[in-house]
Design a protein around this motif. Sequence first.
Motif, short mmCIF file in Angstrom:
data_model
loop_
_atom_site.label_atom_id
_atom_site.label_comp_id
_atom_site.label_asym_id
_atom_site.label_seq_id
_atom_site.Cartn_x
_atom_site.Cartn_y
_atom_site.Cartn_z
N LYS A 25 23.56 -20.34 64.97
CA LYS A 25 23.20 -21.68 64.49
C LYS A 25 23.28 -21.71 62.97
O LYS A 25 23.16 -20.69 62.30
N LEU A 26 23.47 -22.90 62.44
CA LEU A 26 23.47 -23.08 61.00
C LEU A 26 22.05 -22.97 60.47
O LEU A 26 21.09 -23.31 61.17
N PRO A 27 21.86 -22.52 59.23
CA PRO A 27 20.51 -22.41 58.67
C PRO A 27 19.75 -23.74 58.68
O PRO A 27 18.54 -23.75 58.83
N GLU A 28 20.45 -24.85 58.53
CA GLU A 28 19.74 -26.14 58.51
C GLU A 28 19.21 -26.52 59.90
O GLU A 28 18.27 -27.29 60.02
N CYS A 29 19.79 -25.96 60.97
CA CYS A 29 19.36 -26.28 62.32
C CYS A 29 18.09 -25.53 62.72
O CYS A 29 17.28 -26.02 63.49
N VAL A 30 17.95 -24.31 62.20
CA VAL A 30 16.85 -23.45 62.60
C VAL A 30 16.10 -23.02 61.35
O VAL A 30 16.69 -22.60 60.37
N GLY A 31 14.77 -23.11 61.39
CA GLY A 31 13.95 -22.62 60.28
C GLY A 31 14.12 -21.11 60.15
O GLY A 31 14.02 -20.39 61.13
N VAL A 32 14.37 -20.64 58.95
CA VAL A 32 14.72 -19.24 58.75
C VAL A 32 13.58 -18.29 59.08
O VAL A 32 13.75 -17.34 59.83
N ALA A 33 12.39 -18.52 58.53
CA ALA A 33 11.32 -17.53 58.67
C ALA A 33 10.78 -17.42 60.09
O ALA A 33 10.58 -16.34 60.59
N ARG A 34 10.55 -18.52 60.74
CA ARG A 34 9.92 -18.45 62.07
C ARG A 34 10.89 -18.81 63.19
O ARG A 34 10.50 -18.87 64.34
N LEU A 35 12.16 -19.05 62.88
CA LEU A 35 13.18 -19.41 63.86
C LEU A 35 12.76 -20.60 64.73
O LEU A 35 12.95 -20.60 65.93
N ARG A 36 12.17 -21.60 64.08
CA ARG A 36 11.81 -22.82 64.80
C ARG A 36 12.98 -23.80 64.66
O ARG A 36 13.58 -23.93 63.61
N ALA A 50 29.86 -25.63 71.12
CA ALA A 50 30.66 -24.49 70.66
C ALA A 50 30.44 -24.20 69.18
O ALA A 50 31.07 -23.31 68.63
N GLY A 51 29.57 -24.95 68.54
CA GLY A 51 29.33 -24.77 67.11
C GLY A 51 30.09 -25.79 66.30
O GLY A 51 30.99 -26.45 66.80
N THR A 52 29.72 -25.93 65.06
CA THR A 52 30.36 -26.91 64.19
C THR A 52 31.55 -26.29 63.48
O THR A 52 31.67 -25.07 63.39
N GLN A 53 32.42 -27.13 62.98
CA GLN A 53 33.54 -26.68 62.16
C GLN A 53 33.07 -26.66 60.71
O GLN A 53 32.69 -27.68 60.18
N GLY A 54 33.05 -25.52 60.10
CA GLY A 54 32.60 -25.41 58.72
C GLY A 54 31.18 -24.89 58.63
O GLY A 54 30.63 -24.38 59.60
N ASP A 55 30.60 -25.06 57.44
CA ASP A 55 29.27 -24.50 57.20
C ASP A 55 28.17 -25.55 57.10
O ASP A 55 27.09 -25.29 56.59
N SER A 56 28.44 -26.76 57.57
CA SER A 56 27.40 -27.78 57.62
C SER A 56 27.66 -28.68 58.84
O SER A 56 28.72 -28.66 59.43
N CYS A 57 26.64 -29.45 59.20
CA CYS A 57 26.74 -30.31 60.37
C CYS A 57 26.48 -31.75 59.95
O CYS A 57 25.41 -32.07 59.42
N LEU A 58 27.43 -32.63 60.23
CA LEU A 58 27.28 -34.05 59.89
C LEU A 58 26.30 -34.75 60.82
O LEU A 58 25.78 -35.81 60.50
#
Length: 123
Positions: free
Chosen positions: A3-14, A33-41
């Motif tokens: 998952k992208l970092p913006e989708c999941v909280g880093v410290a607690r994986l929420r 299947a995941g997003t294309q690139g490093d961000s999600c619109l």
Amino acid sequence: MPKLPECVGVARLRHRCLLNPHNLHIVCAVHPAGTQGDSCLDFRENPDIEPEELWQPEGASYYNDELILQPQQRLTQQQQLELLDTHPMFTGKCPQCQHEFDRDWSARVHWDCSECGWMDDTV
């Protein structure tokens, strides 16, 4: 697929995105299947999740979502050079009585001299 970092909280994986179905087998309901690139619109912040502060002390950093403290250097550069000149690991001899250690001295862990009683306190 990670998952992208913006989708999941880093410290607690929420999960922070409303579109995430909390399913381990797909990344997200909109982009299985995941997003294309490093961000999600299509990212939508979940209003029920508290903001998460990623705090880290000076000299520490996050690696794979884990806070790693960097070791503090205890010796000055002068002390390090002196250690190279005197420690039996580098010289093969006791710094106090100059007794030579056996030829296996490069594989040693403890550097205690049996002749004069000198003990290595650096480890």
